[in-house]
Design a protein around this motif. Structure first.
Motif, PDB file in Angstrom:
ATOM      1  N   ASP A   1      68.554  62.970 -31.477  1.00 30.70           N
ATOM      2  CA  ASP A   1      69.703  63.783 -31.083  1.00 30.70           C
ATOM      3  C   ASP A   1      70.969  63.207 -31.703  1.00 30.70           C
ATOM      4  OD1 ASP A   1      71.616  65.340 -29.915  1.00 30.70           O
ATOM      5  OD2 ASP A   1      71.216  64.714 -27.845  1.00 30.70           O
ATOM      6  N   LEU A   2      71.564  63.954 -32.625  1.00 26.21           N
ATOM      7  CA  LEU A   2      72.773  63.496 -33.321  1.00 26.21           C
ATOM      8  C   LEU A   2      74.015  64.258 -32.869  1.00 26.21           C
ATOM      9  CD1 LEU A   2      71.325  63.182 -36.954  1.00 26.21           C
ATOM     10  CD2 LEU A   2      71.675  61.352 -35.275  1.00 26.21           C
ATOM     11  N   SER A   3      73.913  64.986 -31.779  1.00 32.84           N
ATOM     12  CA  SER A   3      75.015  65.839 -31.344  1.00 32.84           C
ATOM     13  C   SER A   3      76.244  65.051 -30.884  1.00 32.84           C
ATOM     14  CB  SER A   3      74.553  66.766 -30.217  1.00 32.84           C
ATOM     15  OG  SER A   3      74.118  66.029 -29.084  1.00 32.84           O
ATOM     16  N   SER A   4      76.072  63.762 -30.582  1.00 29.65           N
ATOM     17  CA  SER A   4      77.221  62.950 -30.162  1.00 29.65           C
ATOM     18  C   SER A   4      77.959  62.322 -31.343  1.00 29.65           C
ATOM     19  CB  SER A   4      76.764  61.838 -29.205  1.00 29.65           C
ATOM     20  OG  SER A   4      75.881  60.943 -29.865  1.00 29.65           O
ATOM     21  N   SER A   5      77.474  62.571 -32.554  1.00 27.61           N
ATOM     22  CA  SER A   5      78.108  62.022 -33.755  1.00 27.61           C
ATOM     23  C   SER A   5      79.046  63.052 -34.366  1.00 27.61           C
ATOM     24  CB  SER A   5      77.044  61.645 -34.796  1.00 27.61           C
ATOM     25  OG  SER A   5      77.650  61.365 -36.046  1.00 27.61           O
TER      26      SER A   5
ATOM     27  N   ALA B   1      85.011  73.170 -35.737  1.00 29.01           N
ATOM     28  CA  ALA B   1      84.873  71.714 -35.662  1.00 29.01           C
ATOM     29  C   ALA B   1      85.780  71.139 -34.581  1.00 29.01           C
ATOM     30  CB  ALA B   1      85.197  71.097 -37.027  1.00 29.01           C
ATOM     31  N   SER B   2      86.993  71.660 -34.466  1.00 31.70           N
ATOM     32  CA  SER B   2      87.923  71.184 -33.433  1.00 31.70           C
ATOM     33  C   SER B   2      87.361  71.436 -32.039  1.00 31.70           C
ATOM     34  CB  SER B   2      89.278  71.885 -33.576  1.00 31.70           C
ATOM     35  OG  SER B   2      89.939  71.497 -34.763  1.00 31.70           O
ATOM     36  N   GLU B   3      86.646  72.527 -31.875  1.00 35.60           N
ATOM     37  CA  GLU B   3      86.097  72.900 -30.566  1.00 35.60           C
ATOM     38  C   GLU B   3      84.927  72.011 -30.146  1.00 35.60           C
ATOM     39  OE1 GLU B   3      85.235  76.996 -31.235  1.00 35.60           O
ATOM     40  OE2 GLU B   3      87.315  77.668 -30.851  1.00 35.60           O
ATOM     41  N   LEU B   4      84.426  71.185 -31.058  1.00 35.47           N
ATOM     42  CA  LEU B   4      83.320  70.272 -30.734  1.00 35.47           C
ATOM     43  C   LEU B   4      83.785  68.998 -30.054  1.00 35.47           C
ATOM     44  CD1 LEU B   4      81.138  70.465 -33.998  1.00 35.47           C
ATOM     45  CD2 LEU B   4      80.672  71.544 -31.786  1.00 35.47           C
ATOM     46  N   LEU B   5      85.088  68.755 -30.027  1.00 41.28           N
ATOM     47  CA  LEU B   5      85.620  67.496 -29.513  1.00 41.28           C
ATOM     48  C   LEU B   5      85.070  67.098 -28.143  1.00 41.28           C
ATOM     49  CD1 LEU B   5      87.435  65.038 -29.705  1.00 41.28           C
ATOM     50  CD2 LEU B   5      89.382  66.471 -29.047  1.00 41.28           C
ATOM     51  N   PRO B   6      84.922  68.014 -27.163  1.00 35.60           N
ATOM     52  CA  PRO B   6      84.388  67.615 -25.851  1.00 35.60           C
ATOM     53  C   PRO B   6      82.990  67.000 -25.904  1.00 35.60           C
ATOM     54  CG  PRO B   6      85.458  69.755 -25.699  1.00 35.60           C
ATOM     55  CD  PRO B   6      85.367  69.426 -27.161  1.00 35.60           C
ATOM     56  N   ASN B   7      82.251  67.200 -27.006  1.00 38.61           N
ATOM     57  CA  ASN B   7      80.898  66.644 -27.130  1.00 38.61           C
ATOM     58  C   ASN B   7      80.896  65.158 -27.466  1.00 38.61           C
ATOM     59  OD1 ASN B   7      80.054  69.278 -26.794  1.00 38.61           O
ATOM     60  ND2 ASN B   7      79.619  69.616 -28.965  1.00 38.61           N
ATOM     61  N   PHE B   8      82.055  64.622 -27.843  1.00 38.74           N
ATOM     62  CA  PHE B   8      82.107  63.269 -28.378  1.00 38.74           C
ATOM     63  C   PHE B   8      82.726  62.293 -27.375  1.00 38.74           C
ATOM     64  CE2 PHE B   8      83.021  65.929 -32.347  1.00 38.74           C
ATOM     65  CZ  PHE B   8      81.670  66.207 -32.526  1.00 38.74           C
ATOM     66  N   ALA B   9      82.315  61.031 -27.476  1.00 37.60           N
ATOM     67  CA  ALA B   9      82.791  60.006 -26.552  1.00 37.60           C
ATOM     68  C   ALA B   9      84.300  59.808 -26.636  1.00 37.60           C
ATOM     69  CB  ALA B   9      82.073  58.691 -26.834  1.00 37.60           C
ATOM     70  N   VAL B  10      84.883  60.028 -27.805  1.00 34.76           N
ATOM     71  CA  VAL B  10      86.332  59.825 -27.961  1.00 34.76           C
ATOM     72  C   VAL B  10      87.140  60.805 -27.117  1.00 34.76           C
ATOM     73  CG1 VAL B  10      86.205  58.800 -30.262  1.00 34.76           C
ATOM     74  CG2 VAL B  10      86.333  61.296 -30.025  1.00 34.76           C
ATOM     75  N   SER B  11      86.535  61.912 -26.683  1.00 25.28           N
ATOM     76  CA  SER B  11      87.265  62.907 -25.892  1.00 25.28           C
ATOM     77  C   SER B  11      87.622  62.392 -24.502  1.00 25.28           C
ATOM     78  CB  SER B  11      86.444  64.195 -25.762  1.00 25.28           C
ATOM     79  OG  SER B  11      85.261  63.978 -25.003  1.00 25.28           O
TER      80      SER B  11
ATOM     81  N   GLU C   1      92.442  62.450 -34.740  1.00 21.50           N
ATOM     82  CA  GLU C   1      91.625  62.417 -35.958  1.00 21.50           C
ATOM     83  C   GLU C   1      90.426  63.349 -35.820  1.00 21.50           C
ATOM     84  OE1 GLU C   1      92.304  59.622 -38.575  1.00 21.50           O
ATOM     85  OE2 GLU C   1      92.087  57.862 -37.297  1.00 21.50           O
ATOM     86  N   PHE C   2      90.240  63.951 -34.645  1.00 19.51           N
ATOM     87  CA  PHE C   2      89.044  64.739 -34.352  1.00 19.51           C
ATOM     88  C   PHE C   2      89.359  66.202 -34.065  1.00 19.51           C
ATOM     89  CE2 PHE C   2      88.233  60.330 -33.412  1.00 19.51           C
ATOM     90  CZ  PHE C   2      86.996  60.104 -34.009  1.00 19.51           C
ATOM     91  N   ALA C   3      90.511  66.671 -34.476  1.00 23.90           N
ATOM     92  CA  ALA C   3      90.894  68.070 -34.346  1.00 23.90           C
ATOM     93  C   ALA C   3      92.095  68.301 -35.247  1.00 23.90           C
ATOM     94  CB  ALA C   3      91.235  68.416 -32.896  1.00 23.90           C
ATOM     95  N   GLY C   4      92.328  69.575 -35.594  1.00 22.60           N
ATOM     96  CA  GLY C   4      93.470  69.880 -36.440  1.00 22.60           C
ATOM     97  C   GLY C   4      93.491  71.342 -36.812  1.00 22.60           C
ATOM     98  N   SER C   5      94.629  71.792 -37.287  1.00 18.28           N
ATOM     99  CA  SER C   5      94.770  73.198 -37.667  1.00 18.28           C
ATOM    100  C   SER C   5      94.221  73.473 -39.055  1.00 18.28           C
ATOM    101  CB  SER C   5      96.247  73.600 -37.597  1.00 18.28           C
ATOM    102  OG  SER C   5      97.032  72.757 -38.439  1.00 18.28           O
ATOM    103  N   ASN C   6      94.099  72.433 -39.870  1.00 23.51           N
ATOM    104  CA  ASN C   6      93.476  72.576 -41.184  1.00 23.51           C
ATOM    105  C   ASN C   6      92.842  71.243 -41.571  1.00 23.51           C
ATOM    106  OD1 ASN C   6      95.529  70.945 -42.646  1.00 23.51           O
ATOM    107  ND2 ASN C   6      96.878  72.679 -42.140  1.00 23.51           N
TER     108      ASN C   6
END
Length: 305
Positions: free
Chosen positions: A79-83, A119-129, A139-144
């Motif tokens: 499972d690589l979904s946390s990366s 990609a920005s919407e994936l942030l809640p899946n990661f430990a940094v959130s 560094e894990f979200a942005g408008s472009n």
């Protein structure tokens, strides 16, 4: 290159001097043989400066190719979904495969806004959130893509690893890569992307430090130590003790000493923009001295030490 420490050089000299004093009749060839044997013995002797590793092992970790590193095994977790890196790469594959194997780039040559938003919407899946940061400095979200470092890092690695290439305004996935993806999925690219991040990618890419420190060679030593104790401050001290020559490449300024600059480089290049981008650790901005080790780190790297 010999990785014997300064302390061991002195010990080797003392050993040879003592041998010569006890055996003054030794010929030059015999003395050379004694020196070779003494150096070999010291190179295979545990050294406290290297946290108990011997110089031979350190030399392997510093200079061996990725597939010849010893005392460590690399695994691909199921499972690589946390990366973040692998999640962004999966998005790139999904989008490209839906369009015949390519993605139309923006006028600046970046990934399209639709994919950036996904990609920005994936942030809640990661430990940094767990430690919210405003999108303007995240560094894990942005408008472009230009404002989204982790995504840009992923796209750059995919290019370096030979997974995608840019041509005629599109990002293309190679035909051979498409076939591999169709049969093995995103996991097939985990170790190739990791190797590209370690062996080929320029770790200075995102910063403006005026130094000549290249930390890539020391990545496995640093990873081993951080996995052991999860202390950023202790890691920095251990790197300085083991490889003091690095300080000569970290110039002093009115704002910091060489050791302080080296510490910031380790935090920025190794921890924030390697380990966090991959989902191996997370750092609480209010307690930067501690790294929160994530399951993906221990699943990927297993040390036999």
């Amino acid at each position: 290159m010999n990785t014997v420490s300064t302390k061991q050089h002195a010990q080797i000299f003392d050993d040879i001097t003592q041998t010569l004093a006890m055996n003054p009749e030794l010929s030059l060839d015999e003395l050379n043989l004694v020196a070779e044997q003494t150096i070999a013995a010291r190179n295979n002797q545990a050294d406290s400066d290297f946290c108990g590793l011997c110089p031979t092992q350190i030399s392997n970790w510093l200079y061996a190719p990725f597939n010849e590193l010893t005392k460590v095994t690399f695994n691909t977790p199921a499972d690589l979904s946390s990366s973040p890196v692998m999640s962004y790469l999966a998005l790139i594959f999904t989008e490209a495969m839906q369009q015949g194997g390519s993605i139309k780039a923006t006028a600046k040559g970046n990934l399209p806004a639709k994919l950036v938003k996904q990609a920005s919407e994936l942030l809640p899946n990661f430990a940094v959130s767990k430690y919210p940061i405003h999108i303007s400095i995240s560094e894990f979200a942005g408008s472009n893509e230009d404002k989204f470092n982790a995504l840009h890092y992923t796209r750059t690695l995919a290019d370096v690893a030979g997974i995608i290439y840019y041509k005629s305004g599109h990002f293309h996935i190679k035909k051979s890569v498409q076939k591999l993806y169709q049969t093995q999925g995103i996991n097939a690219f985990y170790l190739p992307m990791l190797e590209a991040a370690i062996m080929q990618y320029n770790w200075r890419y995102f910063d403006s430090f005026t130094d000549s420190v290249d930390l890539r060679a020391f990545w496995l030593f640093m990873l081993w130590r951080l996995q052991k104790h999860a202390s950023v401050e202790q890691l920095i001290d251990e790197v300085i003790t083991a490889f003091p020559a690095l300080l000569s490449h970290a110039p002093a300024s009115q704002y910091s000493s060489p050791s302080e600059l080296l510490g910031r480089l380790i935090e920025s290049r190794f921890i924030n923009r390697f380990l966090e981008f991959w989902g191996f650790v997370s750092i609480d901005p209010k307690r930067r001295g501690n790294a929160n080790i994530q399951p993906l780190l221990t699943q990927t790297f297993q040390f036999a030490i």
